[in-house]
Design an enzyme around this catalytic site. Structure first.
Site, short mmCIF file in Angstrom:
data_model
loop_
_atom_site.label_atom_id
_atom_site.label_comp_id
_atom_site.label_asym_id
_atom_site.label_seq_id
_atom_site.Cartn_x
_atom_site.Cartn_y
_atom_site.Cartn_z
N ASP A 23 11.66 5.75 54.12
CA ASP A 23 10.89 7.07 53.53
C ASP A 23 10.46 8.00 54.64
O ASP A 23 10.51 9.31 54.35
CB ASP A 23 9.64 6.58 52.82
CG ASP A 23 9.87 5.60 51.51
OD1 ASP A 23 11.07 5.77 51.07
OD2 ASP A 23 9.09 5.09 51.16
N ALA A 24 10.24 7.67 55.77
CA ALA A 24 9.68 8.51 56.79
C ALA A 24 10.91 9.29 57.33
O ALA A 24 10.70 10.75 57.37
CB ALA A 24 9.17 7.83 58.04
N ASP A 58 11.49 11.92 54.47
CA ASP A 58 10.47 13.03 54.57
C ASP A 58 10.61 13.75 55.62
O ASP A 58 10.41 15.20 55.55
CB ASP A 58 9.18 12.37 54.52
CG ASP A 58 8.83 11.57 53.40
OD1 ASP A 58 9.55 11.88 52.16
OD2 ASP A 58 7.90 10.99 53.24
N LEU A 115 18.63 7.30 15.33
CA LEU A 115 19.43 6.07 15.18
C LEU A 115 19.05 5.19 13.97
O LEU A 115 17.82 5.30 13.74
CB LEU A 115 19.58 5.19 16.43
CG LEU A 115 20.29 5.75 17.68
CD1 LEU A 115 20.11 4.89 18.82
CD2 LEU A 115 21.67 6.30 17.18
N GLU A 133 23.16 -1.34 25.40
CA GLU A 133 22.35 -0.73 26.18
C GLU A 133 20.74 -0.93 25.73
O GLU A 133 20.47 -0.96 24.66
CB GLU A 133 22.59 0.90 26.22
CG GLU A 133 23.96 1.30 26.61
CD GLU A 133 23.91 2.64 26.55
OE1 GLU A 133 23.02 3.45 26.77
OE2 GLU A 133 25.21 3.12 26.51
N LYS A 167 17.26 -0.16 25.03
CA LYS A 167 16.43 0.97 24.28
C LYS A 167 14.99 1.31 24.95
O LYS A 167 14.29 0.75 24.82
CB LYS A 167 16.21 0.80 22.84
CG LYS A 167 15.87 1.91 22.10
CD LYS A 167 15.69 1.86 20.48
CE LYS A 167 15.35 2.94 19.81
NZ LYS A 167 14.25 3.36 20.16
N ASP A 210 11.63 3.05 25.88
CA ASP A 210 10.62 3.43 25.19
C ASP A 210 10.15 4.68 25.94
O ASP A 210 9.10 4.56 26.75
CB ASP A 210 9.63 2.33 24.76
CG ASP A 210 8.69 2.94 23.71
OD1 ASP A 210 8.90 3.65 23.13
OD2 ASP A 210 7.54 1.96 23.51
N ARG A 255 13.87 17.08 22.54
CA ARG A 255 14.62 16.66 21.63
C ARG A 255 14.08 17.85 20.20
O ARG A 255 15.02 18.19 19.85
CB ARG A 255 14.40 15.19 21.09
CG ARG A 255 15.28 14.92 19.76
CD ARG A 255 14.86 13.42 19.17
NE ARG A 255 15.66 13.17 18.12
CZ ARG A 255 15.54 13.55 16.87
NH1 ARG A 255 14.30 14.27 16.61
NH2 ARG A 255 16.33 13.41 16.06
N GLU A 278 16.75 9.71 28.71
CA GLU A 278 15.17 9.24 28.41
C GLU A 278 14.55 9.57 29.56
O GLU A 278 14.74 9.27 30.71
CB GLU A 278 15.06 7.77 27.97
CG GLU A 278 14.17 7.77 26.91
CD GLU A 278 14.43 8.14 25.42
OE1 GLU A 278 13.34 7.90 24.66
OE2 GLU A 278 15.27 8.23 25.14
N TYR A 287 22.23 8.69 29.68
CA TYR A 287 23.11 7.72 28.85
C TYR A 287 24.26 8.52 28.00
O TYR A 287 24.89 7.80 27.05
CB TYR A 287 22.32 6.86 28.05
CG TYR A 287 21.35 7.17 27.28
CD1 TYR A 287 21.60 7.98 25.91
CD2 TYR A 287 19.97 7.01 27.42
CE1 TYR A 287 20.64 8.47 25.17
CE2 TYR A 287 18.99 7.36 26.70
CZ TYR A 287 19.52 8.20 25.54
OH TYR A 287 18.21 8.70 24.78
N LYS A 309 26.46 0.55 20.46
CA LYS A 309 27.43 2.00 19.95
C LYS A 309 28.87 1.39 20.40
O LYS A 309 29.49 0.53 21.03
CB LYS A 309 27.43 2.77 21.28
CG LYS A 309 25.92 3.31 21.27
CD LYS A 309 25.77 4.39 22.57
CE LYS A 309 24.63 4.93 22.83
NZ LYS A 309 24.25 5.73 23.99
N LYS A 335 15.97 -3.38 16.74
CA LYS A 335 14.67 -3.28 17.01
C LYS A 335 14.12 -4.51 17.38
O LYS A 335 14.21 -5.58 16.35
CB LYS A 335 14.04 -2.45 15.90
CG LYS A 335 14.26 -1.06 15.58
CD LYS A 335 13.82 -0.04 16.78
CE LYS A 335 12.47 0.21 16.64
NZ LYS A 335 11.83 1.05 17.67
N CYS A 365 -27.42 -2.32 6.60
CA CYS A 365 -26.40 -1.48 7.42
C CYS A 365 -26.79 -1.20 8.77
O CYS A 365 -27.90 -0.93 9.34
CB CYS A 365 -26.52 -0.10 6.74
SG CYS A 365 -25.56 1.46 7.64
N CYS A 401 -28.45 2.37 9.86
CA CYS A 401 -29.72 2.98 9.37
C CYS A 401 -30.56 1.81 8.84
O CYS A 401 -31.85 2.17 8.66
CB CYS A 401 -29.37 3.95 8.10
SG CYS A 401 -28.77 3.40 6.71
N CYS A 416 -23.13 0.93 2.25
CA CYS A 416 -24.42 1.19 2.39
C CYS A 416 -24.81 2.36 1.47
O CYS A 416 -24.15 3.13 1.19
CB CYS A 416 -24.55 1.73 4.25
SG CYS A 416 -26.05 2.85 4.29
N CYS A 444 -27.60 7.97 5.77
CA CYS A 444 -27.15 7.08 6.83
C CYS A 444 -26.22 7.92 7.83
O CYS A 444 -25.71 8.72 7.66
CB CYS A 444 -26.21 6.16 6.06
SG CYS A 444 -25.40 4.92 7.32
#
Length: 707
Positions: free
Chosen positions: A49-50, A53, A99, A128, A130, A132, A151, A194, A246, A310, A334, A428, A431, A446, A451
């Protein structure tokens, strides 16, 4: 597709860079893009990473020293300073379809069998995960990212290019190695995928929100969608968004035969592609992939809610085609609702607008289907007893439809010895007034008109969009006005003034410790909205009063039969019950409500405030030329609200329904029309635009057949 995974900076480039900044800039860009590809697309970084960067820092310094070398596709240009006022509409190259769903393996098998019946054999199918998240469409021209769009309604989305440029795994330009598969590089290439938040990023985002006193996001999907629509791209940049790509809008734009080859090309082009895919040669392999994905769901670093299956070959996809709303060549399997166990710490009681007492499960917080659940309704006392849940129980929790938290029942083997059956309180909790249960009803109520819990809910209901529509008068402001004693009933809205509202203490302090006040701008908008609410139609006032059993449709029926509050109050129970759709139960509720002294006093104050309590006479009633016709309104209209359009159609005798069926006469489609439009097309129901609606309302006649 193999690549040299080493550095692209050679000795020649380094030597040339000493005297040619443009060459050094180009070399740095290629090196940064190559390492981004290794990191995001291949998950095989070679630079620390250094070191990465350091390359970025050098590139920024060179571009700052030579601004003529800055290019929109440079890795340094992922964040711009522009803060947009709105998101421009973008029309997709091809519609982004939803879908169809298979809710279990039997439904998945039935879909696969239909495909086999069409071809006479099992075609290879791509499976594949799905994700979320939130759908995105990225457009490239000459290999450079030129546009990103949500979309939207599937046909038109929103331009979020500035925000998507901040997402680190989105290539600003395609890798040259992949352009050979593009049929015409100058032709816009729309790629789809996605946008999502990892579980870890979602947790960090919510911890930061809570630390800043803000409400946490409900789930990673909502957080991703909200992050995409930030007006300031720098906010999006801090949200740690990621993508999985995808799909392609037009498969003839690439020299690839199918979905599996498309995924390989997307990875080659520099995109982040989910590695958990499989090309299956049989229904058994598809089912095995789905079952394996369900088992691995918890261990994945991101949320999934199913598997997309698919038909792999594009030619076979084209042969199967589309229904009105979905491709025939793909289906989403699902997952069943995710279930977790947690501790039921307490059962509290919530008092609703009508006085109904609802038991609520107070749970030890647990993450279910991507969001933290700490409370869930138990509906009523009968439901508590039916499920036999008790304070101290370990209970099974899920989200109905992956949305609404639900307590399924206790784990009896873990029940404490002292766990006792729960009972509804006699008074209640808001009150202290007596609680009653009417014969034949499941709800306890109530009976106090004063109230406080009911008052706040009534006030919110009055200001809601379907009632008096006081725009901006939300829960926080209403709650604060109730707390300071300024609102007790709906008539109090009409004594509020701008100066008073602007100084309203919101119960919070700023960084300097000073109280945060509502402010002049919001106060002015609220007063204008209150003023506008005085002239809402009488039927909406009836609905806004919150009379038990009186929804919008019943309120309209009552206003049609008794066009003023005085006429309604003078009616007998028998006269009320004689109105179509009313009946004895609703008639009794209305009759009693209008004879409670406290309610009569509020109505008198509304009258003095100038709120509409009678429908104005409009001369001779318009001919009922649309009698027998049923209209459905969908999308947003520019010249009027849907409620106003519906009222105008009803004045001509038409019926206005909320859903499309074969009995629907016409569907009026405004901007961003959704599933109702799709259903109308599928059923062959005529679809009208706003101009045609205007002509109907002007002439009183339905459209001519040629329209």
């Amino acid at each position: 597709m193999e690549h040299d995974q080493g550095s692209l900076l050679d000795e020649k480039a380094l030597a040339q860079a000493a005297t040619d900044p443009a060459a050094r800039v180009e070399a740095l860009r290629r090196e940064i893009e190559h390492n981004s590809y290794l990191y995001y697309a291949l998950d095989a970084p070679v630079l620390s990473d250094a070191a990465f960067d350091s390359l970025m820092r050098e590139l920024r310094e060179l571009e700052a020293a030579h601004p003529e070398l800055i290019d929109p596709s440079s890795p340094t240009q992922r964040v711009g300073g522009y803060v947009g006022e709105q998101f421009a509409p973008v029309r997709h190259a091809q519609r982004m379809y939803s879908l169809d769903n298979a809710m279990d393996l039997d439904e998945l098998d039935a879909w696969m069998q239909r495909v086999v019946d069409d071809f006479g054999h099992f075609p290879p199918m791509d499976c594949e995960l799905k994700i979320d998240g939130s759908s995105i469409a990225l457009t490239y021209e000459d290999g450079v990212l030129t546009r990103a769009a949500t979309r939207g309604d599937g046909t038109t989305g929103e331009d979020v290019t500035a925000n998507m440029r901040t997402v680190k795994d989105v290539p600003l330009r395609l890798r040259p190695e992949a352009l050979g598969a593009v049929v015409d590089p100058t032709r816009p290439l729309e790629l789809r995928g996605e946008v999502y938040l990892s579980k870890a990023s979602f947790e960090r985002l919510n911890l930061a929100a809570e630390a800043n006193g803000k409400a946490p996001f409900a789930n990673p999907r909502n957080a991703a969608a909200g992050s995409l629509r930030q007006k300031d791209p720098t906010i999006t940049r801090g949200r740690e968004l990621s993508t999985f790509m995808y799909a392609i809008a037009e498969d003839d734009a690439l020299r690839v035969p199918g979905q599996a080859e498309l995924l390989a090309w997307l990875r080659e082009a520099g995109f982040h592609v989910n590695p958990d895919v499989a090309l299956c040669e049989s229904a058994e392999e598809v089912r095995a992939f789905c079952e394996r994905a369900l088992e691995q769901r918890e261990s994945l670093p991101y949320e999934i809610d199913g598997v997309v299956v698919k038909v792999n070959a594009f030619a076979q996809q084209q042969a199967l085609g589309f229904t009105a709303r979905a491709p025939r060549w793909a289906i989403a399997f699902k997952f069943p609702p995710e279930e977790k166990t947690t501790l039921l710490r307490d059962i509290t009681v919530q008092v609703g607008r009508t006085g109904a007492l609802t038991p609520v499960a107070e749970l030890a917080p647990v993450v279910v289907a991507g969001s933290t659940v700490a409370r869930a309704t138990l509906h009523n006392l009968d439901e508590v007893h039916r499920k036999d849940v008790r304070v101290g129980d370990t209970v099974v929790v899920r989200k109905a439809g992956d949305v609404i938290p639900e307590v399924l029942g206790p784990v009896l083997s873990l029940r404490p010895d002292d766990a006792a059956p729960w009972s509804m309180p006699d008074v209640c909790p808001s009150c202290g007034s007596p609680v009653i249960r009417e014969e034949g009803e499941v709800a306890f109520r109530c009976i106090s008109i004063d109230c406080p819990a009911q008052a706040q809910e009534r006030l919110l209901h009055w200001a809601s969009r379907g009632a008096l529509d006081i725009d901006g008068m939300g829960e926080e402001i209403v709650s604060r006005l109730v707390e300071v004693g300024r609102l007790t009933d709906v008539a109090d809205y009409y004594s509020l003034d701008e100066a008073e509202l602007s100084l309203l203490d919101m119960g919070r302090v700023n960084k300097e410790g000073a109280p945060i006040r509502l402010g002049a701008t919001i106060a002015a908008k609220l007063v204008a909205a209150i003023e506008a609410s005085r002239t809402r139609p009488f039927a909406r006032v009836l609905f806004g009063l919150g009379i038990r059993h009186v929804g919008k449709t019943i309120a309209e029926a009552l206003a049609g039969a008794f066009p003023s509050i005085d006429a309604l109050a003078a009616a007998t129970e028998e006269e009320l019950a004689a109105v179509e759709g009313i009946g004895p139960k609703i008639a009794r509720s209305v009759y009693v409500f209008l004879r409670v002294p406290e309610n009569v006093a509020v109505i008198d104050r509304l009258r003095r405030a100038g709120v509409t309590l009678a429908d104005e006479a409009t001369g001779e009633e318009r001919p009922q030329t649309l009698a027998g016709l049923t209209f459905v309104l969908t999308g947003s209209l520019s010249g009027m609200t849907r409620d106003e359009a519906g009222a105008a159609l009803k004045a001509l005798g038409a019926k206005v329904a909320g859903s499309v069926s074969k009995k629907t006469s016409y569907v009026v489609a405004g901007e961003a029309a959704g599933s109702k439009y799709d259903k109308a097309v599928a059923l062959g129901v005529p679809v009208l635009d706003e101009a045609q609606l205007a002509r109907i309302l002007e002439t009183g006649e339905p459209p001519a057949p040629e329209e």
